[in-house]
Design a protein around this motif. Structure first.
Motif, PDB file in Angstrom:
ATOM      1  N   LYS A  40      31.088  -2.401 -15.779  1.00  0.00           N
ATOM      2  CA  LYS A  40      30.765  -1.900 -17.121  1.00  0.00           C
ATOM      3  C   LYS A  40      31.968  -2.046 -18.046  1.00  0.00           C
ATOM      4  O   LYS A  40      31.841  -2.492 -19.198  1.00  0.00           O
ATOM      5  N   ILE A  41      33.123  -1.671 -17.530  1.00  0.00           N
ATOM      6  CA  ILE A  41      34.346  -1.785 -18.342  1.00  0.00           C
ATOM      7  C   ILE A  41      34.657  -3.252 -18.637  1.00  0.00           C
ATOM      8  O   ILE A  41      34.999  -3.620 -19.769  1.00  0.00           O
ATOM      9  N   GLN A  68      22.420   5.859 -13.194  1.00  0.00           N
ATOM     10  CA  GLN A  68      23.241   4.686 -13.498  1.00  0.00           C
ATOM     11  C   GLN A  68      24.453   5.070 -14.338  1.00  0.00           C
ATOM     12  O   GLN A  68      25.469   4.368 -14.335  1.00  0.00           O
ATOM     13  N   PHE A  69      24.369   6.196 -15.057  1.00  0.00           N
ATOM     14  CA  PHE A  69      25.438   6.565 -15.985  1.00  0.00           C
ATOM     15  C   PHE A  69      26.196   7.815 -15.542  1.00  0.00           C
ATOM     16  O   PHE A  69      26.723   8.563 -16.364  1.00  0.00           O
ATOM     17  N   ARG A  70      26.280   8.007 -14.226  1.00  0.00           N
ATOM     18  CA  ARG A  70      27.108   9.101 -13.707  1.00  0.00           C
ATOM     19  C   ARG A  70      28.572   8.941 -14.121  1.00  0.00           C
ATOM     20  O   ARG A  70      29.324   9.907 -14.166  1.00  0.00           O
ATOM     21  N   VAL A  75      33.916   5.657 -18.248  1.00  0.00           N
ATOM     22  CA  VAL A  75      33.813   4.486 -19.123  1.00  0.00           C
ATOM     23  C   VAL A  75      34.367   4.810 -20.511  1.00  0.00           C
ATOM     24  O   VAL A  75      35.160   4.045 -21.075  1.00  0.00           O
ATOM     25  N   LEU A  76      33.955   5.942 -21.064  1.00  0.00           N
ATOM     26  CA  LEU A  76      34.466   6.338 -22.382  1.00  0.00           C
ATOM     27  C   LEU A  76      35.975   6.518 -22.357  1.00  0.00           C
ATOM     28  O   LEU A  76      36.677   6.115 -23.293  1.00  0.00           O
ATOM     29  N   THR A  77      36.490   7.112 -21.294  1.00  0.00           N
ATOM     30  CA  THR A  77      37.934   7.362 -21.195  1.00  0.00           C
ATOM     31  C   THR A  77      38.713   6.056 -21.197  1.00  0.00           C
ATOM     32  O   THR A  77      39.776   5.948 -21.826  1.00  0.00           O
TER      33      THR A  77
END
Length: 390
Positions: A40-41, A68-70, A75-77
């Motif tokens: 994702k990153i 899927q978005f645990r 990701v935001l960090t």
């Protein structure tokens, strides 16, 4: 006589567009295997380095329904961290010019976004969604429309207090997979409601591929007549009948200048099966074959926009490379044609030229580039019955 200048025929059509990437959110939410945080990153960062400035990175909803978005916070960090900033700086990109969006369908998710924002890692923009079909809306949110509008009103206010913009998404504009035909006039009214409550912009969504180009042109013309600020409006098209590019063209002709897409045309409903276990998602899928759902492909859309001469800000070749890598990530052939066939090469492919033409021209006494016999008139003369009427 016919007007041949396309922009004169469609004077609202833009010469510059913004294309947002929503691969690592909408694209991955329909995948039935866990996509790693690293992937994702990687794809998020690479799309930014390739030119993306509006990107959806995750969904802050309950991970029980969308596991899927645990890794949403991780990701935001990353995208608020020093490593990402340094990578941008090396490419001459200002991270402050990138808008990071997280989906927050319900108030609890909005509260999560606000808390993350206070900690310095939250999104710039969040998204709440209404459907003009009450049944479809209930399937997505679990509320009535009236209840949800009150929730939106509260959420826009408290998000604004911490500097988060709200995107209002309007769905089932051209039809609902549950109840069928809908009224486009309702979607225009819902757009106005969102803006009245303080939404920053509006995503006009064809979430199940119901749109046809003629109806797309009509709807966006209605929208831009009612709210004549193209930067406020964002077009979101799913691909179920292979006509989404035609819908994009119709939206361009109406004056839309913001679009979004996913690599390979990934996307669809939140998956109801992940790895080896059923999960809640949003219930049963609305379609029989998951191979024929998803968004318009980023690769094909970019090639089309680029070859129309419309400015977009992307490195197209880099995006095509990323599309090829994405097929390895998900483990199957995706829907982009452009990653196979590439762009139209203006200089052609001389390596495919047949040998011997030069010698044949010389032998026939012709000139290089000669197109017709030398004793013919320089221009063809049509038969009288086929000539344009004066």
């Amino acid at each position: 006589m016919t007007e041949y200048d396309y922009w004169k025929i469609f004077p609202r059509m833009p010469k510059k567009v913004t294309i947002g990437d929503i691969t690592i959110r909408d694209g991955f939410q329909h995948e039935e295997k866990t996509i790693s945080t690293a992937a994702k990153i990687f794809y998020g960062e690479e799309m930014i380095l390739a030119g993306c400035r509006e990107i959806e990175v995750t969904n802050l909803g309950n991970p029980e329904g969308i596991p899927q978005f645990r890794d949403a916070e991780k990701v935001l960090t990353y995208f608020r961290g020093d490593r990402f900033k340094k990578n941008c700086e090396r490419r001459g990109i200002n991270p402050a010019e990138i808008t990071f969006t997280a989906v927050t369908i319900r108030e609890k998710a909005v509260d999560t976004a606000i808390e993350l924002r206070k900690r310095g890692v939250g999104p710039d923009r969040i998204l709440m969604m209404v459907s003009t079909d009450p049944e479809h809306h209930f399937a997505n949110s679990g509320t009535t429309l009236s209840q949800y509008w009150k929730e939106v009103e509260r959420c826009i206010k408290k998000a604004a207090d911490v500097g988060i913009k709200m995107n209002g998404t309007v769905s089932t504009i051209w039809g609902s997979p549950i109840t069928g035909a809908t009224r486009m006039e309702d979607a225009v009214e819902f757009t106005k409601r969102f803006l009245e409550l303080g939404a920053y912009d509006i995503e006009h969504a064809d979430h199940d591929g119901s749109a046809s180009p003629a109806q797309v042109y009509r709807y966006y013309s209605m929208i831009l007549d009612a709210i004549p600020y193209p930067e406020v409006h964002l077009a979101h098209f799913h691909e179920t009948k292979r006509i989404a590019p035609a819908s994009v063209l119709a939206a361009l002709q109406a004056g839309v200048c913001r679009f979004e897409a996913t690599l390979g045309g990934l996307g669809g409903q939140p998956t109801n099966f992940l790895d080896d276990c059923p999960v809640r998602g949003t219930g049963e899928y609305y379609y029989k074959d998951p191979r024929y759902v998803g968004l318009i492909t980023m690769e094909d859309l970019l090639v089309m926009i680029d070859e129309m001469g419309i400015e977009h800000g992307y490195d197209v070749d880099r995006v095509l490379w990323l599309g090829r890598q994405m097929e390895k990530t998900v483990g199957r052939r995706l829907r982009s044609e452009a990653i196979c066939n590439g762009r139209t090469v203006r200089e052609g492919h001389p390596e495919y030229a047949r040998p011997g033409l030069k010698k044949l021209i010389e032998k026939a006494g012709e000139k290089p580039g000669q197109l017709v016999p030398t004793d013919w008139a320089p221009e063809a003369v049509l038969p009288e019955r086929l000539r344009p009427k004066a």
